[in-house]
Design an enzyme around this catalytic site. Structure first.
Site, PDB file in Angstrom:
ATOM      1  CG  ASN A  99      -5.490   2.710   0.463  1.00 26.91           C
ATOM      2  OD1 ASN A  99      -5.471   3.194   1.584  1.00 26.91           O
ATOM      3  ND2 ASN A  99      -6.292   1.731   0.116  1.00 26.91           N
ATOM      4  CG  HIS A 151      -6.918   1.847   5.732  1.00 30.27           C
ATOM      5  ND1 HIS A 151      -7.733   0.890   6.275  1.00 30.27           N
ATOM      6  CD2 HIS A 151      -7.062   1.739   4.399  1.00 30.27           C
ATOM      7  CE1 HIS A 151      -8.342   0.241   5.303  1.00 30.27           C
ATOM      8  NE2 HIS A 151      -7.947   0.732   4.157  1.00 30.27           N
ATOM      9  NE  ARG A 179      -2.903  -0.242   3.188  1.00 32.96           N
ATOM     10  CZ  ARG A 179      -3.888  -1.092   3.454  1.00 32.96           C
ATOM     11  NH1 ARG A 179      -5.024  -1.007   2.828  1.00 32.96           N
ATOM     12  NH2 ARG A 179      -3.739  -2.025   4.360  1.00 32.96           N
TER      13      ARG A 179
HETATM   14  N1  APR Z   1      -8.636  11.851 -12.077  1.00 32.35           N
HETATM   15  C1  APR Z   1      -9.773  11.122 -11.994  1.00 32.35           C
HETATM   16  N2  APR Z   1      -9.768   9.787 -11.953  1.00 32.35           N
HETATM   17  C2  APR Z   1      -8.596   9.176 -11.979  1.00 32.35           C
HETATM   18  C3  APR Z   1      -7.372   9.855 -12.049  1.00 32.35           C
HETATM   19  C4  APR Z   1      -7.423  11.264 -12.102  1.00 32.35           C
HETATM   20  N3  APR Z   1      -6.317  12.003 -12.157  1.00 32.35           N
HETATM   21  N4  APR Z   1      -6.372   8.951 -12.066  1.00 32.35           N
HETATM   22  C5  APR Z   1      -6.938   7.743 -11.992  1.00 32.35           C
HETATM   23  N5  APR Z   1      -8.286   7.860 -11.944  1.00 32.35           N
HETATM   24  C6  APR Z   1      -9.283   6.820 -11.912  1.00 32.35           C
HETATM   25  C7  APR Z   1      -8.936   5.624 -12.759  1.00 32.35           C
HETATM   26  O1  APR Z   1      -9.152   5.873 -14.135  1.00 32.35           O
HETATM   27  C8  APR Z   1      -9.855   4.566 -12.201  1.00 32.35           C
HETATM   28  O2  APR Z   1     -11.082   4.478 -12.902  1.00 32.35           O
HETATM   29  O3  APR Z   1      -9.420   6.284 -10.615  1.00 32.35           O
HETATM   30  C9  APR Z   1     -10.110   5.038 -10.768  1.00 32.35           C
HETATM   31  C10 APR Z   1      -9.610   4.067  -9.719  1.00 32.35           C
HETATM   32  O4  APR Z   1     -10.373   2.936  -9.855  1.00 32.35           O
HETATM   33  P1  APR Z   1      -9.789   1.453  -9.727  1.00 32.35           P
HETATM   34  O5  APR Z   1      -8.533   1.368 -10.502  1.00 32.35           O
HETATM   35  O6  APR Z   1     -10.902   0.505 -10.016  1.00 32.35           O
HETATM   36  O7  APR Z   1      -9.387   1.382  -8.188  1.00 32.35           O
HETATM   37  P2  APR Z   1     -10.350   1.107  -6.941  1.00 32.35           P
HETATM   38  O8  APR Z   1     -10.337  -0.323  -6.624  1.00 32.35           O
HETATM   39  O9  APR Z   1     -11.654   1.790  -7.165  1.00 32.35           O
HETATM   40  O10 APR Z   1      -9.541   1.844  -5.784  1.00 32.35           O
HETATM   41  C11 APR Z   1      -9.417   3.244  -5.777  1.00 32.35           C
HETATM   42  O11 APR Z   1      -9.437   3.417  -3.380  1.00 32.35           O
HETATM   43  O12 APR Z   1      -9.483   1.764  -1.769  1.00 32.35           O
HETATM   44  C12 APR Z   1      -8.674   2.648  -2.501  1.00 32.35           C
HETATM   45  O13 APR Z   1      -6.584   1.451  -2.639  1.00 32.35           O
HETATM   46  C13 APR Z   1      -7.671   1.913  -3.368  1.00 32.35           C
HETATM   47  O14 APR Z   1      -6.381   3.870  -3.820  1.00 32.35           O
HETATM   48  C14 APR Z   1      -7.328   2.964  -4.361  1.00 32.35           C
HETATM   49  C15 APR Z   1      -8.661   3.676  -4.539  1.00 32.35           C
END
Ligand code: APR
Length: 314
Positions: A127, A182, A95
């Protein structure tokens, strides 16, 4: 009464599931934001099309820029890179290794959010959580009671789930709390855990209790090991519990990552403690009477948080 408005930044697993829980509980109109074109628009459209079946009257829109987010009451920040197996090495980043990447993403997002919703309460989910709270506080310039991290709501939910399964009782009758950062150093508090008021140690052998505490600490890792990516249902549920407490001014006591100013002996650090959440955000920091062992565990957790915060370079 005007409807509330919640923006969820990041339309990935956690963000989209937050939107899903928010509308299914009829809490607020939702704006879903992501950097990927089409993704938030498509998920928002899909979710909106579930309304006639599920029976909610809310607007759900998706966008790649922040105009539509203007005037949000609460903004949930889930944007970032989750823990994912590296396709080359086959290894999972810890993490904490995600800190630099997510600092940049969360910093950019926060500046936009703060510009369009200067009065919003920001709930941070990205995270490494405690460090990202520092990023959001710094980049938004908001008072710390309006920048809150989701950590304890999830960790406590996992702890309660394992206890209920082990004891064969309803999850609703488990009362307990998880403090600290966390991460692997979170601090479950068995002394403050009960089954409908009955101290858990009267009902559960110490070795089983310790195994549950260990499993709670590794709760995120267990799911990453199974699916290959980090969890989303329970993280989103924990987040929406906080969002609901804020929107409805419920004065709920929910363990949350909160900026401490001397409470528990920490100054200028986000750490998971019981917070009273209402319309103003963190309305009170509840200081528990911890014994020496509990305080020692919290110190270890705080040190782990501080080590990651130091990487940010603020
Ligand atoms: N602006 C907006 N959205 C963004 C950006 C940005 N600059 N950079 C990345 N994203 C989006 C990605 O395109 C993606 O759709 O953030 C989203 C993250 O989604 P996932 O990859 O599915 O990750 P997720 O499992 O939702 O976790 C997101 O929450 O629990 C925490 O550790 C986890 O840090 C992570 C976050």
């Amino acid at each position: 009464m005007a409807r509330s408005k919640v923006t969820v930044v990041g339309a990935g697993n956690v963000g989209a599931t937050c939107a899903h829980w928010i509308v299914s509980r009829e809490l607020a109109d939702v704006v879903l934001i992501d950097i990927v074109e089409g993704l938030p628009q498509g998920k928002a459209l899909d979710l909106a099309q579930s309304a006639p079946v599920m029976g909610f009257d809310l607007n759900i829109v998706g966008a790649n820029n922040y105009e539509a987010t203007a005037g949000s009451d609460v903004v949930v920040i889930t944007a970032g890179v989750p823990r994912k197996k590296d396709p080359v090495t086959g290894k999972f980043p810890s993490r904490d290794e995600l800190v630099k990447t997510n600092q940049k993403i969360v910093g950019e997002v926060t500046r936009q959010v703060a510009k369009y919703s200067p009065n919003a309460i920001l709930v941070v989910v990205s995270n490494p959580l405690d460090a990202m709270c520092h990023v959001v506080l710094q980049e938004s310039g908001f008072p710390s009671e309006r920048v809150i991290g989701q950590a304890g709501a999830l960790d406590t939910a996992r702890y309660k789930t394992f206890l209920a399964q082990e004891l064969g009782v309803s999850v609703r009758d488990i009362h307990g709390i998880v403090l600290g950062g966390h991460g692997d150093t979170m601090v479950p508090l068995p002394r403050h855990t009960s089954v409908a008021g009955i101290p858990v140690r009267e009902l559960l052998a110490e070795d089983k209790l310790q195994a549950i505490i260990q499993r709670t600490r590794n709760g995120g890792g267990e799911i990453v090991g199974l699916i290959g990516v980090s969890a989303w249902y329970a993280p989103a549920a924990g987040t929406v519990e906080m969002v609901e407490a804020i929107l409805k001014d419920q004065k709920r006591v929910i363990p949350s990552a909160v900026y401490l100013r001397g409470e528990y002996g920490y100054n200028g650090l986000y750490i998971g403690i019981p917070a009273l959440l209402g319309a103003k955000g963190v309305e009170r920091v509840i200081v528990m009477d911890l014994n020496d062992d509990e305080k020692a565990m919290l110190d270890i957790s705080a040190k782990a948080v501080q080590d990651v915060v130091n990487i940010l370079g603020y």
